[in-house]
Design an enzyme around this catalytic site. Sequence first.
Site, PDB file in Angstrom:
ATOM      1  CB  THR A 170      31.623  25.603 -11.719  1.00 11.26           C
ATOM      2  OG1 THR A 170      31.437  26.519 -10.634  1.00 11.26           O
ATOM      3  CG2 THR A 170      32.264  24.326 -11.219  1.00 11.26           C
ATOM      4  CE  LYS A 171      28.948  29.989  -9.864  1.00 10.99           C
ATOM      5  NZ  LYS A 171      29.475  28.798  -9.210  1.00 10.99           N
TER       6      LYS A 171
END
Length: 217
Positions: free
Chosen positions: A184-185
């Site tokens: 998700t980064k």
Amino acid sequence: MDKSLITVTSPLLPDLDDFHAMLKEIWAGKWITNNGSFHKRLEKELAAYLKVPFISLFTNGTLPLITALQALRITGEVITTPYSFVATTHALWWNGITPVFVDIDPSTGNMDPDKIEAAITPRTTAIMPVHVYGKPCDTVRIQEIADKYGLKVIYDAAHAFGVEVNGESILNAGDMSTLSFHATKVYNTIEGGALVMHDEQTKKRIDYLKNFALPMR
Ligand SMILES: Cc1ncc(COP(=O)(O)O)c(C=O)c1O
């Protein structure tokens, strides 16, 4: 993929053929654990890209938080923020440290430096702020408070990949910073993370203890 699905985020993925070529190299070398050639290359290239002196890779962004606390021998109480992913507080709790929450500045989402001093007690040993959504904390004010009371500062920089202030990496603030490379980064390794430190001695110590899984204290 279901076109009606609205995703919160979508991971950046490499070209599959490029990835496959690298996997072939790893398969040929059969070095699939600690400190392989890709591991070493990633550490070197990330340190240069992020403009930090030393970096140590981990399997996620939670383990470097736990390790930083142990490496700096943090005990007692640590001032942190309630506005974060739960790993920030878990890392303290799992080390037997009492988290003391200081509220955020609603305009930034980050720990409000004006509220830190009131939370310091004789048991306080460190401050652990988060650069929420990659927005830099007021690192100058936080360092002034830390120096006044002899406290360590560990930044949870899970969201702050590549963030700079006046041309300087935000990861160089405080005693150590941690990164998450979760899918998700901004930058991801599917799962992964890192610890950023300022000196070679600390890197050597962390790499040794990390690879040989010995207690840190
Ligand atoms: C602020 C913050 N700290 C720590 C973590 C933990 O990272 P990981 O999920 O890679 O263990 C996350 C992950 O979302 C995070 O957002």
